[in-house]
Write a protein that holds these residues in place. Structure first.
Motif, PDB file in Angstrom:
ATOM      1  N   GLN A 138     -18.224 -10.722 -46.935  1.00 24.78           N
ATOM      2  CA  GLN A 138     -17.596 -12.011 -46.652  1.00 24.78           C
ATOM      3  C   GLN A 138     -16.082 -11.847 -46.648  1.00 24.78           C
ATOM      4  OE1 GLN A 138     -19.813 -14.512 -46.141  1.00 24.78           O
ATOM      5  NE2 GLN A 138     -18.227 -15.922 -45.424  1.00 24.78           N
ATOM      6  N   THR A 139     -15.459 -12.285 -45.553  1.00 23.67           N
ATOM      7  CA  THR A 139     -14.020 -12.090 -45.369  1.00 23.67           C
ATOM      8  C   THR A 139     -13.366 -13.415 -45.044  1.00 23.67           C
ATOM      9  OG1 THR A 139     -14.406  -9.847 -44.530  1.00 23.67           O
ATOM     10  CG2 THR A 139     -12.244 -10.810 -44.128  1.00 23.67           C
ATOM     11  N   THR A 140     -12.270 -13.719 -45.754  1.00 24.62           N
ATOM     12  CA  THR A 140     -11.467 -14.904 -45.467  1.00 24.62           C
ATOM     13  C   THR A 140     -10.052 -14.452 -45.144  1.00 24.62           C
ATOM     14  OG1 THR A 140     -12.799 -16.280 -46.958  1.00 24.62           O
ATOM     15  CG2 THR A 140     -10.620 -17.094 -46.350  1.00 24.62           C
ATOM     16  N   SER A 147      -9.605 -18.164 -41.236  1.00 24.39           N
ATOM     17  CA  SER A 147     -10.930 -17.885 -40.677  1.00 24.39           C
ATOM     18  C   SER A 147     -11.834 -17.302 -41.750  1.00 24.39           C
ATOM     19  CB  SER A 147     -10.825 -16.906 -39.501  1.00 24.39           C
ATOM     20  OG  SER A 147     -10.359 -15.641 -39.939  1.00 24.39           O
ATOM     21  N   GLU A 148     -13.100 -17.697 -41.673  1.00 24.39           N
ATOM     22  CA  GLU A 148     -14.135 -17.139 -42.536  1.00 24.39           C
ATOM     23  C   GLU A 148     -15.130 -16.396 -41.659  1.00 24.39           C
ATOM     24  OE1 GLU A 148     -15.949 -20.123 -44.907  1.00 24.39           O
ATOM     25  OE2 GLU A 148     -14.048 -20.973 -45.613  1.00 24.39           O
ATOM     26  N   SER A 149     -15.441 -15.180 -42.045  1.00 26.10           N
ATOM     27  CA  SER A 149     -16.306 -14.349 -41.217  1.00 26.10           C
ATOM     28  C   SER A 149     -17.078 -13.366 -42.086  1.00 26.10           C
ATOM     29  CB  SER A 149     -15.481 -13.590 -40.168  1.00 26.10           C
ATOM     30  OG  SER A 149     -14.506 -12.777 -40.808  1.00 26.10           O
ATOM     31  N   GLU A 202     -17.571 -17.307 -38.829  1.00 25.07           N
ATOM     32  CA  GLU A 202     -18.340 -18.447 -39.324  1.00 25.07           C
ATOM     33  C   GLU A 202     -17.593 -19.759 -39.122  1.00 25.07           C
ATOM     34  OE1 GLU A 202     -21.161 -16.822 -42.915  1.00 25.07           O
ATOM     35  OE2 GLU A 202     -19.088 -17.339 -43.412  1.00 25.07           O
ATOM     36  N   GLN A 203     -16.303 -19.756 -39.441  1.00 20.20           N
ATOM     37  CA  GLN A 203     -15.533 -20.988 -39.347  1.00 20.20           C
ATOM     38  C   GLN A 203     -14.059 -20.639 -39.194  1.00 20.20           C
ATOM     39  OE1 GLN A 203     -15.877 -23.505 -42.792  1.00 20.20           O
ATOM     40  NE2 GLN A 203     -15.333 -25.355 -41.684  1.00 20.20           N
ATOM     41  N   ARG A 248     -19.178 -25.033 -37.818  1.00 17.82           N
ATOM     42  CA  ARG A 248     -19.506 -23.798 -38.516  1.00 17.82           C
ATOM     43  C   ARG A 248     -20.652 -23.093 -37.803  1.00 17.82           C
ATOM     44  NH1 ARG A 248     -18.047 -22.136 -43.564  1.00 17.82           N
ATOM     45  NH2 ARG A 248     -19.270 -20.467 -44.506  1.00 17.82           N
TER      46      ARG A 248
END
Length: 789
Positions: free
Chosen positions: A360-362, A421-423, A382-383, A350
């Motif tokens: 925050q976007t997934t 993806s998390e960003s 982020e991940q 991470r």
């Protein structure tokens, strides 16, 4: 053969370490290991790393102490260390493969052994911190375990236990080499480690001296009052030496710290990760912007490429950020300047994007018709978690550049790949007028078309604020520009490409016709001319009206720009004009042809003046005359010499301090007003010279006894004569004259020369710089009888 047998025999007959000695070395090494591991903290920054350091040190200490107590040979210590590494390596360094988190498994042992050789390069090609990602804790386990076993074994078993400090020192250096290019509290970590090792060395010196005194007194087997008295004398005699040595080293450390603060480093550290060739080089692949028109061809325009869930309304999918323009192509990074946007590294578990202001976007992405190395995403990653049958292969070949928010997989994405993806997606900025340029360093522009500069001058006033100029330039493109891909039969011709010739054509043709490829490049170049760090972003811009699962097609391919504000945030701007009807090409303005008027030639007398202007008529635009080669060489030589002398002064400061302290002590003794004090000072100067030359002197002894001890190392009876003369001067009722004190100091000078006779240059230098005499001198201490010793 006989030598090795003798060494083993000496090792077996060597006494076992005392409990207090072993405990002291263990505690000292523990603190030194903790101080050294501070350099590894930026690499891991996780709870697992802290547990690993504690467990590895405990294991290494048990092995080293057991080897010292049972007198194991070196090969047996190595075997036991390897066995302990295999037993504890999986739960400590590969926790994901441990059974119940405590026991090793067969797959975990395979990963552990492979990581012992392969994880070193992986560690310097990944984004930091790595936490407990995959097997990247294995290098830390090897370093801490090896440092503990080697350091503690050396301290407990070697003839020179001071060599044990080399092990944590190597751990400290290894942490720097494997760490980030940006310093992590370098002054505090360096001073902390230095002071820890210093205290350890001083304690070892005290223990060595105490053991020597006990051996000399013959009380090792039966401690009694004389032994306690000997230890008290040792402590009293050692304290001044400890204090003086501490003062010298602290002075050197203070000078070094002040130099580090006054002259900070002007560049990042040159560590391993800056030298290792990165596995993914974006310059090995064609620029994503060069493939822009291929997505808009009829065969791919309606082809489903991606299915995306979680994309915000009006959101975009970025492929890559391009910041290097050479007049031919916009690319990712620049090998000539080592641009940060071109440095792709492995992504650990991470990334911390808490400093990025945004949404925050997934995203859940399923690849359909899209192929390529670039991984579509949104904002600062982020991940990422790959799913499906190819998850392991994609994860192992995934690389990311946080500066450009660009991601890639070397193996390439193919149909059926899935990932989540998390960003953090930065928030849009509505008011461009308030923007101020950021401070990001970008590669220099290779070529900027003159027509673009002329258009910028026509769109924006040069004396306006940067944000106002940027807004006016974008308004000018929106006002004069029209969109055409030049693919459909009913579209005006619009040549692809974004080289300098195509950008020149964009601003030359009337009307101005292009698409996102040309307008994004033109806007980025204008922003760079205004002073903003700017880059072109290639990606997909689906219809903002779509909701839920969005199917991305080739027609959604787009390009836009990002400019950096003074707050460090990258602001997304779409410079492409809105679609509207394109007027027909306007004919060129007619040129009025008329017969030129007759112009008289200039007078002949003016011709030479026009051809040969005066030398004084120089414009301010001419480059300044540089320094002569000789002067430039002298300045460079002076700079190098100055820094060299400063470095030598810092390095030699401890020795210079010793020399200055001895010279001041000698001058004070020789210039005392009372002749008796001068004679006493001369005797102390002689005794100090004998101690510095390496002669072992008893702690409590009369002058005649000291003279007898020294006379065994020099010829003649001069030491005995000096002792008698000093005793007579101090205890006789007769008056001591100045001539007597001068004669005594002459004898001292003669004896000091005798002490150096027959010694090598190295032995003389060591005596000259020795600090043993600072521990011997006790001029202010009195005996129980009240007499000066």
């Amino acid at each position: 053969m006989s030598g090795s047998v003798q060494s083993r025999r000496e090792a077996r007959t060597r006494p076992r370490p005392r409990l207090s000695l072993g405990a002291g070395h263990t505690v000292a090494l523990l603190f030194a290991t903790i101080a050294a591991c501070v350099t590894l903290w930026p690499v891991y920054q996780s709870r697992e790393f802290i547990v690993l350091v504690g467990a590895a040190f405990a294991l290494g200490a048990v092995i080293a102490v057991g080897g010292a107590l049972f007198r194991w040979p070196a090969w047996l210590v190595i075997l036991v260390t390897l066995a302990g590494f295999l037993v504890t390596g999986v739960p400590l360094a590969v926790p994901g493969r441990a059974v119940d988190g405590l026991w090793p498994s067969v797959p975990g042992l395979v990963d552990l052994l492979a990581a012992s050789a392969l994880s070193w390069k992986q560690l310097v090609t990944i984004v930091l911190p790595v936490g407990s990602y995959q097997t990247l804790l294995v290098p830390a386990l090897i370093l801490v375990l090896a440092s503990t076993v080697i350091g503690l074994s050396t301290a407990l078993r070697a003839r020179t236990p001071e060599l044990a400090v080399i092990a944590p020192g190597m751990l400290f250096v290894a942490g720097i080499a494997l760490g980030p290019a940006v310093d992590f509290f370098p002054l505090l970590s360096g001073l902390g480690f230095f002071l820890t090792v210093l205290v350890w060395l001083l304690w070892m010196r005290h223990e060595r001296r105490d053991s020597a005194l006990r051996l000399a007194a013959g009380v090792l087997d039966a401690p009694s009052r004389p032994a306690q008295a000997a230890r008290g004398d040792s402590l009293h005699a050692t304290a001044p030496a400890v204090l003086s040595a501490t003062a010298i080293l602290l002075t050197a450390a203070s000078i070094g710290a002040l130099a580090a603060v006054a002259v900070p480093a002007q560049a990042d550290r040159d560590v391993l990760r800056t030298r290792v060739q990165q596995p993914f080089d974006p310059l090995d692949y064609s620029s994503p912007l060069s493939e822009f028109r291929s997505y808009l061809q009829p065969a791919r325009a309606d082809e489903p490429l991606l299915e995306v869930e979680g994309l915000p309304r009006g959101g975009r999918l970025r492929l890559a950020a391009l910041d290097t323009y050479d007049g031919i192509v916009y690319s990712v990074g620049d090998s000539g300047t080592r641009s940060v946007s071109g440095a792709f590294t492995r992504l650990p578990y991470r990334l911390d994007q808490s400093v990025v202001a945004g949404e925050q976007t997934t995203l859940s992405v399923t690849v359909e018709g899209y192929t390529g190395v670039w991984v579509p995403g949104s904002g600062q990653l982020e991940q990422i978690d790959f799913r499906g049958s190819t998850s392991v292969a994609r994860s192992d070949s995934f690389y990311y550049n946080d500066a450009g928010a660009s991601a890639a997989v070397i193996s390439g994405l193919t149909r059926g790949d899935r990932y989540v993806s998390e960003s953090v997606t930065p928030l849009p900025v509505a008011d461009l007028e308030a923007l101020r340029p950021g401070s990001a360093v970008q590669p220099p522009l290779g070529l900027v078309p003159d027509r673009l500069v002329q258009a910028l001058d026509g769109y924006a006033r040069g004396d306006d604020a940067p944000g106002v100029r940027l807004r006016d330039a974008l308004d000018g493109l929106a006002r004069d520009g029209y969109v055409s891909h030049g693919i459909a039969s009913d579209e005006p011709i619009s040549r692809s490409g974004h080289g300098a010739d195509r950008i020149t054509q964009l601003f030359t043709d009337v009307p101005m016709i292009g698409d996102q490829e040309q307008y994004a490049v033109a806007a980025a170049l204008m922003a760079r001319q205004i002073g903003f760090p700017a880059r072109v972003v290639v990606g997909f811009a689906p219809d903002p009206g779509r909701t839920g699962a969005v199917q991305v097609t080739g027609a959604d391919m787009s390009a836009w720009i990002e400019v950096q504000s003074s707050e460090g945030a990258w602001v997304t701007i779409d410079p492409t004009p809105i679609r509207r009807d394109i007027p027909r090409n306007q004919p060129d303005e007619p040129t009025i042809v008329s017969r030129p008027q007759s112009v008289l030639p200039p007078p002949a007398v003016d011709t030479p003046q026009q051809r040969d202007p005066e030398p004084a008529e120089r414009t301010v635009e001419e480059p300044a005359v540089g320094l002569s080669p000789l002067l430039a060489f002298l300045l460079a030589a002076a700079t190098v010499a100055g820094w060299t002398l400063l470095g030598l002064a810092v390095a030699l400061s401890p020795f210079l301090f010793v020399v200055a302290a001895k010279a001041r002590r000698r001058r004070l003794r020789r210039t005392r007003p009372d002749p008796r004090d001068r004679m006493s000072g001369g005797w102390h100067e002689f005794v100090d010279a004998a101690a510095d030359s390496g002669i072992e002197l008893p702690v409590r002894a009369t002058r005649l006894e000291l003279a007898g001890t020294v006379s065994g190392s020099i010829r003649g009876t001069h030491a005995h004569v000096l002792a008698v003369a000093v005793d007579r001067a101090l205890f006789s009722p007769d008056t001591t004259s100045r001539a007597d004190s001068d004669a005594a100091w002459g004898a001292v000078d003669h004896l000091r020369r005798q002490l150096m006779e027959g010694k090598s240059r190295w032995e003389r230098l060591r005596a000259f710089l020795s600090v043993r005499s600072f521990g011997r001198y006790s001029g202010g201490r009195r005996t129980k009888e009240g007499q000066r010793s």
